[in-house]
Structures are given as structure tokens and as C-alpha cells.
Design a protein around this motif. Structure first.
Motif, PDB file in Angstrom:
ATOM      1  N   LYS A 101     -10.935   5.264  -7.991  1.00 55.58           N
ATOM      2  CA  LYS A 101     -11.618   6.270  -7.179  1.00 55.58           C
ATOM      3  C   LYS A 101     -10.997   7.647  -7.392  1.00 55.58           C
ATOM      4  O   LYS A 101      -9.771   7.794  -7.367  1.00 55.58           O
ATOM      5  CB  LYS A 101     -11.533   5.885  -5.697  1.00 55.58           C
ATOM      6  CG  LYS A 101     -12.311   6.808  -4.778  1.00 55.58           C
ATOM      7  CD  LYS A 101     -12.264   6.305  -3.338  1.00 55.58           C
ATOM      8  CE  LYS A 101     -13.070   7.204  -2.411  1.00 55.58           C
ATOM      9  NZ  LYS A 101     -13.029   6.722  -1.008  1.00 55.58           N
TER      10      LYS A 101
ATOM     11  N   ARG B 243      -9.946  -8.062  -8.861  1.00 57.53           N
ATOM     12  CA  ARG B 243     -10.598  -6.951  -8.156  1.00 57.53           C
ATOM     13  C   ARG B 243      -9.935  -5.649  -8.565  1.00 57.53           C
ATOM     14  O   ARG B 243      -8.714  -5.507  -8.471  1.00 57.53           O
ATOM     15  CB  ARG B 243     -10.506  -7.134  -6.641  1.00 57.53           C
ATOM     16  CG  ARG B 243     -11.206  -6.048  -5.840  1.00 57.53           C
ATOM     17  CD  ARG B 243     -10.980  -6.230  -4.346  1.00 57.53           C
ATOM     18  NE  ARG B 243     -11.626  -5.179  -3.563  1.00 57.53           N
ATOM     19  CZ  ARG B 243     -11.095  -3.974  -3.322  1.00 57.53           C
ATOM     20  NH1 ARG B 243      -9.892  -3.683  -3.803  1.00 57.53           N
ATOM     21  NH2 ARG B 243     -11.753  -3.083  -2.597  1.00 57.53           N
TER      22      ARG B 243
ATOM     23  N   LYS C  37      -6.245   5.421  -6.484  1.00 59.08           N
ATOM     24  CA  LYS C  37      -6.998   6.568  -5.984  1.00 59.08           C
ATOM     25  C   LYS C  37      -6.161   7.838  -6.154  1.00 59.08           C
ATOM     26  O   LYS C  37      -4.997   7.875  -5.763  1.00 59.08           O
ATOM     27  CB  LYS C  37      -7.330   6.397  -4.492  1.00 59.08           C
ATOM     28  CG  LYS C  37      -8.151   5.172  -4.160  1.00 59.08           C
ATOM     29  CD  LYS C  37      -8.390   5.077  -2.662  1.00 59.08           C
ATOM     30  CE  LYS C  37      -9.172   3.826  -2.292  1.00 59.08           C
ATOM     31  NZ  LYS C  37      -9.384   3.724  -0.822  1.00 59.08           N
TER      32      LYS C  37
ATOM     33  N   LYS D  76       0.846  -1.186   0.000  1.00 60.17           N
ATOM     34  CA  LYS D  76       0.000   0.000   0.000  1.00 60.17           C
ATOM     35  C   LYS D  76       0.881   1.236   0.000  1.00 60.17           C
ATOM     36  O   LYS D  76       1.741   1.397   0.864  1.00 60.17           O
ATOM     37  CB  LYS D  76      -0.917   0.003   1.234  1.00 60.17           C
ATOM     38  CG  LYS D  76      -1.864   1.182   1.262  1.00 60.17           C
ATOM     39  CD  LYS D  76      -2.816   1.098   2.455  1.00 60.17           C
ATOM     40  CE  LYS D  76      -3.812   2.254   2.449  1.00 60.17           C
ATOM     41  NZ  LYS D  76      -4.758   2.169   3.581  1.00 60.17           N
TER      42      LYS D  76
ATOM     43  N   CYS E  97     -10.391  -1.309  -8.255  1.00 60.98           N
ATOM     44  CA  CYS E  97     -11.046  -0.167  -7.625  1.00 60.98           C
ATOM     45  C   CYS E  97     -10.439   1.111  -8.184  1.00 60.98           C
ATOM     46  O   CYS E  97      -9.228   1.327  -8.085  1.00 60.98           O
ATOM     47  CB  CYS E  97     -10.886  -0.219  -6.101  1.00 60.98           C
ATOM     48  SG  CYS E  97     -11.595   1.207  -5.239  1.00 60.98           S
TER      49      CYS E  97
ATOM     50  N   SER F 262      -2.117  -1.153  -3.704  1.00 62.77           N
ATOM     51  CA  SER F 262      -3.028  -0.018  -3.563  1.00 62.77           C
ATOM     52  C   SER F 262      -2.201   1.248  -3.542  1.00 62.77           C
ATOM     53  O   SER F 262      -1.256   1.369  -2.760  1.00 62.77           O
ATOM     54  CB  SER F 262      -3.851  -0.135  -2.274  1.00 62.77           C
ATOM     55  OG  SER F 262      -4.625   1.021  -2.055  1.00 62.77           O
TER      56      SER F 262
ATOM     57  N   ASP G 157      -5.294  -7.923  -7.387  1.00 61.37           N
ATOM     58  CA  ASP G 157      -6.075  -6.845  -6.772  1.00 61.37           C
ATOM     59  C   ASP G 157      -5.352  -5.523  -6.989  1.00 61.37           C
ATOM     60  O   ASP G 157      -4.198  -5.363  -6.584  1.00 61.37           O
ATOM     61  CB  ASP G 157      -6.244  -7.129  -5.268  1.00 61.37           C
ATOM     62  CG  ASP G 157      -7.289  -6.239  -4.624  1.00 61.37           C
ATOM     63  OD1 ASP G 157      -7.479  -5.112  -5.097  1.00 61.37           O
ATOM     64  OD2 ASP G 157      -7.912  -6.668  -3.638  1.00 61.37           O
TER      65      ASP G 157
ATOM     66  N   THR H 272      -5.899  -1.207  -6.692  1.00 65.40           N
ATOM     67  CA  THR H 272      -6.676  -0.046  -6.250  1.00 65.40           C
ATOM     68  C   THR H 272      -5.906   1.215  -6.596  1.00 65.40           C
ATOM     69  O   THR H 272      -4.735   1.351  -6.220  1.00 65.40           O
ATOM     70  CB  THR H 272      -6.941  -0.090  -4.732  1.00 65.40           C
ATOM     71  OG1 THR H 272      -7.673  -1.278  -4.415  1.00 65.40           O
ATOM     72  CG2 THR H 272      -7.740   1.118  -4.295  1.00 65.40           C
TER      73      THR H 272
ATOM     74  N   LYS I  37      -1.428  -7.929  -4.427  1.00 63.72           N
ATOM     75  CA  LYS I  37      -2.309  -6.780  -4.236  1.00 63.72           C
ATOM     76  C   LYS I  37      -1.475  -5.524  -4.093  1.00 63.72           C
ATOM     77  O   LYS I  37      -0.476  -5.510  -3.380  1.00 63.72           O
ATOM     78  CB  LYS I  37      -3.179  -6.979  -2.981  1.00 63.72           C
ATOM     79  CG  LYS I  37      -4.095  -5.808  -2.675  1.00 63.72           C
ATOM     80  CD  LYS I  37      -4.923  -6.075  -1.425  1.00 63.72           C
ATOM     81  CE  LYS I  37      -5.824  -4.889  -1.096  1.00 63.72           C
ATOM     82  NZ  LYS I  37      -6.637  -5.126   0.120  1.00 63.72           N
TER      83      LYS I  37
END
Length: 520
Positions: A222, A218, A196, A143, A220, A169, A192, A194, A167
């Protein structure tokens, strides 16, 4: 006779002396044992008898602060705690680079790493990210937040040397499309992703985000200004299971019309505050395996789009619809859901003016409905509440917020909803705490929560009012309160008639205390 007495006295004397001797011997043994402990066992660490695996399990049960404190007890605890740690969160300021290599050598088995930096400070650069990819060989989740100094070159180096990353993010970071494409291409186990507020997407020429290995399950996106660049990634992710789109600019009707044909395994779709209309919902209706759908704050969607979704996605288990006070979705669309989606288990309706016309078929048609939430509805009152009370036989959790129900409507909870376990009532002005007391007396197993947005003093006052009585407090309820509490109640009540009455009571009671002749 004399001989017998002499023998008995001798026996008693011997028994007492033996008891004293035994007591002395026990005390001496205890004293010797304590001296032995002091001399032979002083300075020994009995935790060495605990295996490292068990000690590591003990550390995992502790909180972050206690775990850090335990790691400073001794060298063994310091080593065991480092070897057993799998989650690590670091403040990613630029001075972290000097101690990063030694830090990662201690935490060799980290699988989840978070790098967070304040937006006003300088974050770690590409070199630190390369060291992380090289040394954290078991890293699976990463992350990145607020790392503005990371560039596309650093992400490319990291992607080439990192381990089995599954994953990632990233939010408010400095890299852009080229860095994301490097990660998607070289991280073959990535499932995964993500993204943003990625600032690097706004700078330089627009580069499309490609699917890479195509194993994303997955995704995401945003708060992205140009999220349309992810079109090739969406269309090329054949195994995409969950898609979350929130507050992204651009027209999503056209993009959904293109990508839904290539997403046969899509099960969950969440859309919030997008430029979306019925055309986009009609494109979503092609996803025959869709089970979870969130359509939040989409004012251009109407009953036509919801009807198309209900007809095409008959496997829906969770449905959240937020009309955003436009009243374009109502009974017509919900009737289609009641007819087609028989497997529905969770239904959340926000800002929809639903009536008995649609609620009754939903209660009887969706027999497996277990969770229901009705929020900001001007038409859901006591009659609608009573209508569904005897029909939702499987309902376990119920939430009602900002709806015109009253204490009389709460009475149906005593006999209706036979499997109901928990109910929440929020900001419903017609419901008082007195109804909660009455309901708990008639149905003790039900967990009832009432949140009217008022302080605890007002809720305590409402408990003294019987169910069905006038909710305005009488003077008898205020006689034992101090002037400060009375004034506080008046402020809470706002500029209403109750506030004026409370202020009048406060002033009259104050004058009564100063004047002995003042009466009620």
C-alpha cells in the motif's frame, strides 16, 4: 373446669418463653459467627481459592483499563495478569529501551506485539528490536508503525534471533529492501506480510524483493512509490492466497501479465487506484481459482476487461467494481458476469450506470446472490428496483446509496425480496423517513436504515409527513417549534425553495409574537 384453664395458661406461657429463648439463641449464634469472622478470617484473600488458569481467563474478559488496574491489586494478580497476556501494544519512543527487558520478562507468553510511535518523535532503534526478537520466544505477529530509527541491520539481527514469526506489518519505518529480504529469508514460518509507506525503499540503490522461503500466503502492498521491486516476491510465492494492492505507482499491466502465470492458488485479489487497464484484467483472468475480486477506482478498465475476468474466473463469489464515474463499465460487462459467474454471492457496483438489461439477468442467473450494493448510479431508479425485487430470491442484505429512487420504489420492499433481512438507504433524496415507518408497519421483521445526511430534527419532521405526500413541511408541523429550530431547518435545507419558505415562516411567526394583531 378451673384445672383445665390453669393447664392451658401454663402451656401458653411455656410456649412464649421457649420462642423467646429460641430467638435469643439465634441472635447469639449470629453474633458469635460475626465475631468469629472478624477474628479468624480478617485479612484473608479468598481469590487464592481460584486457580491461576481461571483467574487468567477472568482477566481476558476485561478491557484494557480494567485489566491494568487489576494487575496492581496484589503481587499474585500482577504475575497472573502478565503470564496470561498474549497481546501487547507499546508506545515505541526511544526511552522505552531502558525498561524493555524487564517489561518483556513479565510478559513471557506474548504472541502479538505492536510497536507504534508518533512520526514527530524519535522511535526505538535496532537494539530494542534485537531484544524483542531474543526475549519474545513465542512471538507470532509483529506490527511496526512509525519506527523511523529502525535500519536494515536491525531487521537482519531481529530475523536471525526471532521465534516462530508468522505475520509482520510495517508502515512508515526506516528500513528498506535489504531488511525485508532478511526477514523473508530467515523467518521460515512467515505467511503474512504487509508493507505500507516504507521510507527505506526510496533511499539507496534499488534492490529487488526476493521470495525467500516462498511461504507467503497473504501480501498487502500500500502506498509504495516503487512497488515494482516486489515482482520477484510475487512471482515466487507459489502458495499466495490473498493479494492486496492499493495506491501503488507504476504500470501494473505488465507486472500482472508476468506474475499471474505463477499464482495458481490465488483466491482473493484486491486492486485499488492502480494504473490498470483491460490488459491487466485479461491477465487476472488466468487465475482460474479466483473467488474474490475488487477492482476499485480503475478508470481505464472497460467492459472488455470485465468480460475477460468473468469468462476466466467462473468461481467468483465476491465482485466489487468501482467505475469512478467514467461509465466505461456497464450492461455489457455485467451481462458476462451474469452468464458465467453462477456462484456469485456478493456484488458491489459503484459508479456504474446499470439498467434492467443487466440487472434482470444478474437477479435470475445468480441464484445464490445474498448481498447487493448499488452506489452512485444515475440509472438505478424505481423501475429497476421493482424489476429485481421479485427475482433476487436469496438476497439478505441490500444497500442503495445516491441513487434516484423514491418512496414509491420503497413500496416494493413490502412484498419483494422474500429473504431480505436488512436494507440500507443512504443519500437518496427521493426517500423520506415516512416510507420507513410505512414499511416497518407492513414488514416488521425487516431492519431498515435510512441515512439522508440531515440532522435528527429534519428526519423527525419528515416522519410526520404521510407516504406519497409532498415532502415540503407545512406550517402546522412548525407551529410547535421554537424559532431556533425553524432557523436550523432553514440552514439544513440549503438555498432551496424550502429554505426560503422556512425563513418566511420564521419571520412571520416572530412578528406574530410581537404584534397581537398578526394573523396567519
Amino acid at each position: 373446669m378451673c384445672n383445665t384453664l390453669e393447664r392451658r395458661t401454663r402451656l401458653k406461657a411455656t410456649d412464649s418463653t421457649s420462642a423467646i429463648a429460641c430467638a435469643r439463641s439465634v441472635k447469639e449464634e449470629e453474633r458469635e459467627y460475626q465475631e468469629f469472622n472478624k477474628t479468624t478470617m480478617q485479612g484473608k484473600d479468598f481469590t487464592f481459592q481460584i486457580p491461576d488458569e481461571c483467574l487468567s481467563c477472568i482477566f481476558e474478559k476485561l478491557g484494557s483499563v480494567d485489566r491494568k488496574s487489576c494487575s496492581l491489586v496484589c503481587k499474585r494478580w500482577h504475575w497472573v495478569e502478565g503470564q496470561g497476556r498474549q497481546r501487547l501494544s507499546l508506545f515505541a519512543q526511544e526511552n522505552l529501551l531502558t525498561a524493555l527487558s524487564k517489561l518483556l520478562s513479565r510478559f513471557e507468553h506474548v504472541t502479538k506485539l505492536a510497536l507504534k510511535c508518533d512520526k514527530k518523535l524519535t522511535s526505538v532503534d535496532d537494539k530494542a528490536l534485537f531484544i524483542i526478537g531474543r526475549d519474545c520466544r513465542q512471538l507470532k505477529k509483529l506490527k511496526l508503525k512509525g519506527c523511523k530509527q529502525l535500519t536494515d541491520d536491525g531487521m537482519e539481527l531481529f530475523a536471525r534471533v526471532c521465534g516462530p514469526l508468522k505475520k509482520i506489518s510495517c508502515g512508515s519505518c526506516g528500513f528498506g529492501a535489504r531488511g525485508l529480504n532478511s526477514v523473508l529469508q530467515h523467518c521460515v514460518n512467515l505467511e503474512d506480510l504487509t508493507v505500507k509507506r516504507l521510507k527505506g525503499l526510496y533511499e539507496g540503490p534499488s534492490e529487488l524483493i526476493r521470495p525467500g522461503c516462498g511461504k507467503i500466503r497473504r501480501l498487502c502492498l500500500k502506498e509504495l512509490f516503487n512497488a515494482q521491486l516486489f515482482g520477484p516476491l510475487l512471482a515466487g510465492s507459489k502458495h499466495l492466497h490473498t493479494l492486496m494492492l492499493s495506491k501503488n505507482s507504476g504500470n501494473w499491466d505488465k507486472l500482472l501479465d508476468i506474475i499471474t502465470e505463477h499464482l495458481p492458488e490465488l483466491v482473493e485479489l484486491q486492486m485499488e487506484k492502480l494504473q490498470l487497464s483491460d490488459r491487466g484484467l485479461q491477465a487476472v483472468a488466468r487465475c482460474k481459482n479466483l473467488e474474490v475480486l475488487y477492482v476499485l477506482k480503475a478508470p481505464e478498465c472497460t467492459n472488455v476487461g470485465l468480460t475477460a475476468v468473468a469468462t476466466g474466473c467462473r468461481k467468483l463469489r465476491k465482485l466489487h467494481v468501482d467505475g469512478w464515474k467514467t461509465s466505461r463499465v456497464g450492461d455489457e460487462g455485467l451481462l458476462s458476469v451474469a452468464r458465467a459467474c453462477k456462484d456469485l454471492q456478493e456484488l458491489v457496483l459503484i459508479g456504474l450506470n446499470t439498467t434492467v438489461v443487466s440487472l434482470s439477468p444478474l437477479a435470475t442467473g445468480c441464484l445464490g446472490l445474498e448481498r447487493l450494493a448499488l452506489c452512485n448510479s444515475e440509472t438505478f431508479g424505481d423501475p429497476e428496483f421493482s424489476c429485481i425485487a421479485g427475482k433476487c430470491l436469496s438476497l439478505k442484505k441490500l444497500c442503495i446509496k445516491s441513487c434516484p429512487i423514491s418512496d414509491q420504489g420503497m413500496e416494493v420492499l413490502a412484498t419483494g425480496f422474500p429473504n431480505l433481512v436488512k436494507v440500507k438507504i443512504k443519500k437518496c433524496r427521493g426517500v423520506t423517513s415516512a416510507s420507513v415507518d410505512w414499511l416497518q408497519n407492513h414488514r416488521e421483521s425487516l431492519i431498515v436504515t435510512v441515512d439522508d445526511g440531515l440532522p435528527s430534527t429534519t428526519r423527525e419532521l419528515a416522519r410526520s409527513v404521510p407516504l406519497g405526500a409532498n415532502r415540503a413541511p407545512g406550517r402546522s408541523a412548525l407551529q410547535n417549534r421554537s424559532p431556533l429550530a425553524k432557523a436550523r431547518l432553514a440552514i439544513v435545507a440549503g438555498g432551496s425553495f424550502v429554505a426560503c419558505t422556512l425563513l418566511r415562516w420564521s419571520s412571520s411567526s416572530g412578528s406574530g409574537s410581537s404584534s397581537p394583531g398578526a394573523g396567519s
